[in-house]
Design a protein around this motif. Sequence first.
Motif, PDB file in Angstrom:
ATOM      1  N   SER A  78       0.858  -1.181   0.000  1.00  0.00           N
ATOM      2  CA  SER A  78       0.000   0.000   0.000  1.00  0.00           C
ATOM      3  C   SER A  78       0.895   1.233   0.000  1.00  0.00           C
ATOM      4  O   SER A  78       1.859   1.330   0.749  1.00  0.00           O
ATOM      5  N   LEU A  79       0.537   2.180  -0.849  1.00  0.00           N
ATOM      6  CA  LEU A  79       1.348   3.385  -1.027  1.00  0.00           C
ATOM      7  C   LEU A  79       0.603   4.593  -0.501  1.00  0.00           C
ATOM      8  O   LEU A  79      -0.607   4.694  -0.640  1.00  0.00           O
ATOM      9  N   GLY A  80       1.343   5.510   0.075  1.00  0.00           N
ATOM     10  CA  GLY A  80       0.757   6.760   0.536  1.00  0.00           C
ATOM     11  C   GLY A  80      -0.018   6.590   1.819  1.00  0.00           C
ATOM     12  O   GLY A  80      -0.251   5.497   2.315  1.00  0.00           O
ATOM     13  N   SER A  81      -0.419   7.707   2.382  1.00  0.00           N
ATOM     14  CA  SER A  81      -1.136   7.687   3.654  1.00  0.00           C
ATOM     15  C   SER A  81      -2.605   7.309   3.482  1.00  0.00           C
ATOM     16  O   SER A  81      -3.233   6.812   4.400  1.00  0.00           O
ATOM     17  N   SER A  82      -3.160   7.539   2.284  1.00  0.00           N
ATOM     18  CA  SER A  82      -4.575   7.244   2.085  1.00  0.00           C
ATOM     19  C   SER A  82      -4.819   5.745   1.925  1.00  0.00           C
ATOM     20  O   SER A  82      -5.902   5.269   2.203  1.00  0.00           O
ATOM     21  N   GLY A  83      -3.818   5.018   1.449  1.00  0.00           N
ATOM     22  CA  GLY A  83      -3.965   3.587   1.263  1.00  0.00           C
ATOM     23  C   GLY A  83      -4.807   3.214   0.066  1.00  0.00           C
ATOM     24  O   GLY A  83      -5.153   2.055  -0.113  1.00  0.00           O
ATOM     25  N   PRO A 101      21.020 -22.150  -2.074  1.00  0.00           N
ATOM     26  CA  PRO A 101      20.434 -22.483  -0.761  1.00  0.00           C
ATOM     27  C   PRO A 101      20.585 -21.360   0.267  1.00  0.00           C
ATOM     28  O   PRO A 101      19.677 -21.114   1.065  1.00  0.00           O
ATOM     29  N   ASP A 102      21.721 -20.650   0.237  1.00  0.00           N
ATOM     30  CA  ASP A 102      21.939 -19.541   1.177  1.00  0.00           C
ATOM     31  C   ASP A 102      20.946 -18.408   0.925  1.00  0.00           C
ATOM     32  O   ASP A 102      20.390 -17.841   1.868  1.00  0.00           O
ATOM     33  N   VAL A 103      20.733 -18.077  -0.337  1.00  0.00           N
ATOM     34  CA  VAL A 103      19.829 -16.982  -0.675  1.00  0.00           C
ATOM     35  C   VAL A 103      18.385 -17.368  -0.354  1.00  0.00           C
ATOM     36  O   VAL A 103      17.620 -16.542   0.154  1.00  0.00           O
ATOM     37  N   GLU A 104      18.010 -18.619  -0.606  1.00  0.00           N
ATOM     38  CA  GLU A 104      16.656 -19.064  -0.261  1.00  0.00           C
ATOM     39  C   GLU A 104      16.424 -19.010   1.243  1.00  0.00           C
ATOM     40  O   GLU A 104      15.327 -18.709   1.698  1.00  0.00           O
ATOM     41  N   LEU A 105      17.457 -19.312   2.011  1.00  0.00           N
ATOM     42  CA  LEU A 105      17.350 -19.242   3.465  1.00  0.00           C
ATOM     43  C   LEU A 105      17.094 -17.805   3.935  1.00  0.00           C
ATOM     44  O   LEU A 105      16.349 -17.576   4.884  1.00  0.00           O
ATOM     45  N   LEU A 106      17.695 -16.828   3.245  1.00  0.00           N
ATOM     46  CA  LEU A 106      17.556 -15.420   3.620  1.00  0.00           C
ATOM     47  C   LEU A 106      16.414 -14.708   2.890  1.00  0.00           C
ATOM     48  O   LEU A 106      16.304 -13.486   2.950  1.00  0.00           O
ATOM     49  N   ARG A 107      15.560 -15.458   2.201  1.00  0.00           N
ATOM     50  CA  ARG A 107      14.466 -14.843   1.441  1.00  0.00           C
ATOM     51  C   ARG A 107      13.542 -13.975   2.299  1.00  0.00           C
ATOM     52  O   ARG A 107      13.137 -12.895   1.861  1.00  0.00           O
ATOM     53  N   PRO A 108      13.194 -14.348   3.550  1.00  0.00           N
ATOM     54  CA  PRO A 108      12.345 -13.445   4.352  1.00  0.00           C
ATOM     55  C   PRO A 108      13.005 -12.089   4.620  1.00  0.00           C
ATOM     56  O   PRO A 108      12.329 -11.055   4.600  1.00  0.00           O
ATOM     57  N   ARG A 109      14.303 -12.068   4.825  1.00  0.00           N
ATOM     58  CA  ARG A 109      14.994 -10.779   5.021  1.00  0.00           C
ATOM     59  C   ARG A 109      14.988  -9.956   3.730  1.00  0.00           C
ATOM     60  O   ARG A 109      14.849  -8.733   3.769  1.00  0.00           O
ATOM     61  N   VAL A 110      15.159 -10.633   2.610  1.00  0.00           N
ATOM     62  CA  VAL A 110      15.127  -9.943   1.313  1.00  0.00           C
ATOM     63  C   VAL A 110      13.752  -9.328   1.087  1.00  0.00           C
ATOM     64  O   VAL A 110      13.634  -8.167   0.677  1.00  0.00           O
ATOM     65  N   MET A 111      12.706 -10.085   1.375  1.00  0.00           N
ATOM     66  CA  MET A 111      11.348  -9.569   1.212  1.00  0.00           C
ATOM     67  C   MET A 111      11.112  -8.369   2.122  1.00  0.00           C
ATOM     68  O   MET A 111      10.479  -7.387   1.722  1.00  0.00           O
ATOM     69  N   ASP A 112      11.633  -8.435   3.335  1.00  0.00           N
ATOM     70  CA  ASP A 112      11.470  -7.334   4.287  1.00  0.00           C
ATOM     71  C   ASP A 112      12.156  -6.067   3.791  1.00  0.00           C
ATOM     72  O   ASP A 112      11.578  -4.981   3.838  1.00  0.00           O
ATOM     73  N   VAL A 113      13.391  -6.197   3.302  1.00  0.00           N
ATOM     74  CA  VAL A 113      14.109  -5.002   2.857  1.00  0.00           C
ATOM     75  C   VAL A 113      13.457  -4.409   1.605  1.00  0.00           C
ATOM     76  O   VAL A 113      13.376  -3.190   1.452  1.00  0.00           O
ATOM     77  N   LEU A 114      12.963  -5.258   0.694  1.00  0.00           N
ATOM     78  CA  LEU A 114      12.290  -4.747  -0.502  1.00  0.00           C
ATOM     79  C   LEU A 114      10.959  -4.081  -0.152  1.00  0.00           C
ATOM     80  O   LEU A 114      10.614  -3.034  -0.701  1.00  0.00           O
ATOM     81  N   ASN A 115      10.218  -4.686   0.768  1.00  0.00           N
ATOM     82  CA  ASN A 115       8.952  -4.116   1.206  1.00  0.00           C
ATOM     83  C   ASN A 115       9.178  -2.749   1.854  1.00  0.00           C
ATOM     84  O   ASN A 115       8.479  -1.780   1.550  1.00  0.00           O
ATOM     85  N   GLY A 116      10.169  -2.663   2.720  1.00  0.00           N
ATOM     86  CA  GLY A 116      10.468  -1.389   3.376  1.00  0.00           C
ATOM     87  C   GLY A 116      10.915  -0.321   2.397  1.00  0.00           C
ATOM     88  O   GLY A 116      10.516   0.844   2.499  1.00  0.00           O
ATOM     89  N   TYR A 117      11.745  -0.702   1.443  1.00  0.00           N
ATOM     90  CA  TYR A 117      12.219   0.274   0.460  1.00  0.00           C
ATOM     91  C   TYR A 117      11.081   0.765  -0.430  1.00  0.00           C
ATOM     92  O   TYR A 117      10.920   1.970  -0.646  1.00  0.00           O
ATOM     93  N   LEU A 118      10.277  -0.155  -0.973  1.00  0.00           N
ATOM     94  CA  LEU A 118       9.211   0.244  -1.881  1.00  0.00           C
ATOM     95  C   LEU A 118       8.129   1.054  -1.174  1.00  0.00           C
ATOM     96  O   LEU A 118       7.506   1.925  -1.771  1.00  0.00           O
ATOM     97  N   ALA A 120       8.742   3.199   1.155  1.00  0.00           N
ATOM     98  CA  ALA A 120       9.310   4.522   1.420  1.00  0.00           C
ATOM     99  C   ALA A 120       9.495   5.371   0.160  1.00  0.00           C
ATOM    100  O   ALA A 120       9.690   6.576   0.249  1.00  0.00           O
ATOM    101  N   VAL A 121       9.439   4.750  -1.012  1.00  0.00           N
ATOM    102  CA  VAL A 121       9.656   5.487  -2.258  1.00  0.00           C
ATOM    103  C   VAL A 121       8.447   6.370  -2.553  1.00  0.00           C
ATOM    104  O   VAL A 121       7.297   5.965  -2.353  1.00  0.00           O
ATOM    105  N   ASP A 122       8.715   7.567  -3.061  1.00  0.00           N
ATOM    106  CA  ASP A 122       7.662   8.518  -3.406  1.00  0.00           C
ATOM    107  C   ASP A 122       6.841   7.979  -4.578  1.00  0.00           C
ATOM    108  O   ASP A 122       7.385   7.394  -5.518  1.00  0.00           O
ATOM    109  N   ILE A 123       5.541   8.198  -4.539  1.00  0.00           N
ATOM    110  CA  ILE A 123       4.639   7.681  -5.572  1.00  0.00           C
ATOM    111  C   ILE A 123       4.972   8.267  -6.941  1.00  0.00           C
ATOM    112  O   ILE A 123       4.896   7.567  -7.949  1.00  0.00           O
ATOM    113  N   THR A 124       5.377   9.528  -6.993  1.00  0.00           N
ATOM    114  CA  THR A 124       5.698  10.143  -8.285  1.00  0.00           C
ATOM    115  C   THR A 124       6.888   9.436  -8.939  1.00  0.00           C
ATOM    116  O   THR A 124       6.948   9.325 -10.159  1.00  0.00           O
TER     117      THR A 124
END
Length: 163
Positions: A78-83, A101-118, A120-124
């Motif tokens: 969800s983007l922006g404050s209005s949702g 195998p190492d990257v698959e093990l760390l997939r939840p951390r990868v998803m977390d960092v991508l979710n947090g970054y996206l 925080a990015v401005d909608i424009t």
Amino acid sequence: MAETDPAAEEPPKKKSKLPLLIGLVLMLALGGGGFYAVYSGMILAPHAPEAQAHGDGHEAPGALGDVAFVALDPMVISLGSSGARHLRFNAQLEVPPAYQPDVELLRPRVMDVLNGYLRAVDITLLEDPSALMRLRAQMLRRVQIVVGEGRVRDLLIIEFVLN
């Protein structure tokens, strides 16, 4: 009676057009020869040392290197404050097979960092089609930090839809 000078009565000689004609013929011959050399591949042709030529003139592609892919779960962010706006995002990570195998093990951390970054990015910026390459580079850098340097070669964006 006055004598007339015979040299004064002669019309001036016309300049010869032979040098111009020779230059034109040489220009056409050299231009045609240059075109043929480039078109036939004698010069400026890409040469791949690992590629072998077939009888039909096409080069065989080189061997595909060792590659593996780690699929990330699709995300809806969800983007922006209005949702009211959402981003559907799906990607895969290109990794060397030894690190899969190492990257698959760390997939939840990868998803977390991508979710947090996206989130925080401005909608424009997300709406700008030319910004996708910059976003991809930023996300790849963050993933490489999470999983370790040299474990992820590339981030392949499979789905990127704003609604």
